[in-house]
Design an enzyme around this catalytic site. Structure first.
Site, PDB file in Angstrom:
ATOM      1  N   PHE A   1      -4.239   3.341  14.993  1.00  0.00           N
ATOM      2  CA  PHE A   1      -4.488   4.325  13.942  1.00  0.00           C
ATOM      3  C   PHE A   1      -5.687   3.848  13.132  1.00  0.00           C
ATOM      4  CE2 PHE A   1      -1.285   7.727  13.262  1.00  0.00           C
ATOM      5  CZ  PHE A   1      -0.576   7.539  14.442  1.00  0.00           C
TER       6      PHE A   1
ATOM      7  N   ASN B   1       0.847  -1.204   0.000  1.00  0.00           N
ATOM      8  CA  ASN B   1       0.000   0.000   0.000  1.00  0.00           C
ATOM      9  C   ASN B   1       0.875   1.243   0.000  1.00  0.00           C
ATOM     10  OD1 ASN B   1       0.508   0.858   2.843  1.00  0.00           O
ATOM     11  ND2 ASN B   1      -0.371  -1.157   3.251  1.00  0.00           N
TER      12      ASN B   1
HETATM   13  N1  CTP Z   1      -3.936  -3.310  12.125  1.00  0.00           N
HETATM   14  C1  CTP Z   1      -3.314  -4.440  12.633  1.00  0.00           C
HETATM   15  N2  CTP Z   1      -3.296  -5.596  11.914  1.00  0.00           N
HETATM   16  C2  CTP Z   1      -3.912  -5.680  10.719  1.00  0.00           C
HETATM   17  C3  CTP Z   1      -4.562  -4.531  10.191  1.00  0.00           C
HETATM   18  C4  CTP Z   1      -4.547  -3.373  10.922  1.00  0.00           C
HETATM   19  O1  CTP Z   1      -2.757  -4.368  13.720  1.00  0.00           O
HETATM   20  N3  CTP Z   1      -3.894  -6.811  10.055  1.00  0.00           N
HETATM   21  C5  CTP Z   1      -3.936  -2.086  12.916  1.00  0.00           C
HETATM   22  C6  CTP Z   1      -3.296  -0.877  12.224  1.00  0.00           C
HETATM   23  O2  CTP Z   1      -1.924  -0.802  12.507  1.00  0.00           O
HETATM   24  C7  CTP Z   1      -4.082   0.279  12.824  1.00  0.00           C
HETATM   25  C8  CTP Z   1      -5.445  -0.309  13.094  1.00  0.00           C
HETATM   26  O3  CTP Z   1      -5.279  -1.725  13.137  1.00  0.00           O
HETATM   27  O4  CTP Z   1      -3.536   0.699  14.059  1.00  0.00           O
HETATM   28  C9  CTP Z   1      -6.504   0.024  12.077  1.00  0.00           C
HETATM   29  O5  CTP Z   1      -6.033  -0.276  10.781  1.00  0.00           O
HETATM   30  P1  CTP Z   1      -6.883   0.097   9.499  1.00  0.00           P
HETATM   31  O6  CTP Z   1      -6.118  -0.320   8.294  1.00  0.00           O
HETATM   32  O7  CTP Z   1      -7.364   1.515   9.604  1.00  0.00           O
HETATM   33  O8  CTP Z   1      -8.183  -0.789   9.665  1.00  0.00           O
HETATM   34  P2  CTP Z   1      -8.460  -2.330   9.612  1.00  0.00           P
HETATM   35  O9  CTP Z   1      -8.521  -2.858  11.007  1.00  0.00           O
HETATM   36  O10 CTP Z   1      -7.521  -3.016   8.694  1.00  0.00           O
HETATM   37  O11 CTP Z   1      -9.952  -2.360   9.046  1.00  0.00           O
HETATM   38  P3  CTP Z   1     -10.479  -1.893   7.586  1.00  0.00           P
HETATM   39  O12 CTP Z   1      -9.364  -2.221   6.616  1.00  0.00           O
HETATM   40  O13 CTP Z   1     -11.690  -2.743   7.398  1.00  0.00           O
HETATM   41  O14 CTP Z   1     -10.796  -0.431   7.693  1.00  0.00           O
END
Ligand code: CTP
Length: 402
Positions: free
Chosen positions: A324, A209
């Site tokens: 975040f 990403n």
């Molecule tokens: N995060 C994590 N592990 C993952 C995905 C996300 O620990 N596999 C953590 C990120 O580091 C961040 C938070 O979860 O602190 C939210 O990440 P975000 O990408 O905004 O959301 P997701 O939980 O992935 O949900 P979505 O993609 O459905 O918005």
């Protein structure tokens, strides 16, 4: 830590690396510091004071007899300066300062300067640098509270290769910020994740990403400035890690990041999950390069662990979890939902649909949300500024729990 408006005295002695001090002056000026420069007698033979004065837009002092209207340079500069840097520092000026000899303006100012923010950058030939006398003097300076910015190893002006090269000016500036920062996180162990992850499709292709890692790196830098023991776990980025850091770990995939977080989780007081972790990885990874012989290629993806959610389940009440939320719509609502679902203490929400902020930008605009649902807006600014605000918020949160 913002350097803008700080009064800094830079002492320059006669090392061959003196030309690099001109660049340091230029960088400090751009950061908005109020500079005063002291040149030693010998350094004046190498570069004219006019160069330093013009580049720094400041007064250059060279003589302790230059008393104008009762303004005595060494007592005034040492009193009015927030920090004193000596770069480059020769073996001679180091020996003088270590032993209290004060026979020129720079050594006099160093003797009279009694604040914590004092930095010295030794640069010289390796054999001189490694000599028992120089090392003994550096030990004395350390005991006296000087921050020694170690020279680099590499090609030296004399043609030899070894330790003694003038380090990056960015490094000196980071030590300057460190020296001027309050130490409200002293002794705290902080774990930060940053950057994207890369999920391999085959040996030459990835799913990733647009995260640059800048936000997490700035948080790591500021926490370190404020006395914390910081571990930064980073996905692949193109940026330099902070110079002052306890531990820097590079990972590629979400699974690798998960392993590194879990290893350190128990020992961490604050965990900041700023990494943009891939939610899925490729199930049918090919260990040879995939050929374009099919009209359609279907990749099957399987879920990665949600690291934040998993550590949210096992965190103890003294640990602080900062998540975040990267969103393109319904920013606050989605962020609040994530805060609850992942058992965070604080969540930082940012809109990743805007081109001028967030992913891959130097700027950001965030909303900091706590468990009560209170929302604090931090307006668009540099990621450095935003990180200072997030850390101030965490500091207040800790104080409110006491
Ligand atoms: N995060 C994590 N592990 C993952 C995905 C996300 O620990 N596999 C953590 C990120 O580091 C961040 C938070 O979860 O602190 C939210 O990440 P975000 O990408 O905004 O959301 P997701 O939980 O992935 O949900 P979505 O993609 O459905 O918005």
């Amino acid at each position: 830590m913002k350097l803008k408006g700080k009064n800094i005295t830079l002492g320059v002695s006669s090392g061959i690396a003196i030309y690099k001090a001109v660049d340091l002056v230029s960088k400090l000026r751009k950061l908005g510091v109020n500079l005063s420069i002291i040149l030693t007698e010998d350094s004046k033979k190498m570069i004219s004071p006019t160069v330093f004065s013009a580049v720094g837009n400041c007064t250059v002092y060279t003589d302790y007899f230059e008393v104008t209207d009762g303004w005595i340079p060494h007592t005034q500069l040492s009193m009015e300066s927030d920090a004193l840097i000596i770069a480059p520092a020769t073996a001679n000026i180091i020996a003088k300062i270590a032993n209290g000899i004060s026979d020129d303006l720079l050594s006099l100012t160093a003797l009279a300067f009694r604040k914590d923010a004092k930095i010295i950058v030794p640069t010289m030939n390796t054999r001189m640098y490694e000599s028992p006398a120089l090392q003994r003097n550096l030990d004395i300076l350390k005991k006296d509270g000087w921050i020694i910015v170690e020279p680099e190893t590499g090609h030296l002006a004399c043609g030899e290769i070894g330790k003694g090269r003038y380090p990056d000016n960015e490094m000196i500036i980071e030590f300057l910020e460190y020296s001027l920062s309050k130490k409200d996180f002293k002794g705290k162990n902080i774990l930060i994740t940053a950057g994207p992850t890369q999920e391999p499709i085959d040996p030459v292709r990835n799913i990733t990403n647009k995260s640059s890692g800048k936000m997490g790196y700035e948080l790591a830098r500021e926490f370190s400035n404020r006395g914390a023991n910081v571990t930064l776990i980073s996905g692949p980025t193109n940026i330099k890690p902070p110079y002052i850091l306890n531990e820097f770990i590079k990972v590629k995939t979400a699974l690798e990041m998960n392993d590194e977080v879990i290893k350190r989780f128990n020992n961490s007081d604050i965990i900041v999950m700023s990494a943009a972790i891939s939610d899925y990885r490729v199930k049918n990874y090919s260990d040879i390069k995939i050929k374009k012989d099919k009209e359609n290629l279907i990749l099957e993806l399987e879920k990665n662990p949600d690291i934040l959610k998993e550590i949210g389940k096992i965190k103890n009440e003294n640990q602080i979890l900062v998540g975040f939320a990267a969103e393109t719509n319904n920013l606050i609502d989605y962020a609040k939902k994530k805060l609850v679902e992942k058992n965070c203490d604080i969540i930082v929400a940012n809109d990743v649909s805007k081109k001028d902020i967030g992913f891959d930008s130097n700027l950001n605009e965030v909303y900091i949300i706590n468990k009560l649902g209170d929302v604090t807006h931090v307006e668009k600014n540099t990621k450095k500024f935003i990180s200072i605000n997030i850390i101030n918020y965490i500091s207040e949160y800790i104080n409110s729990k006491k």
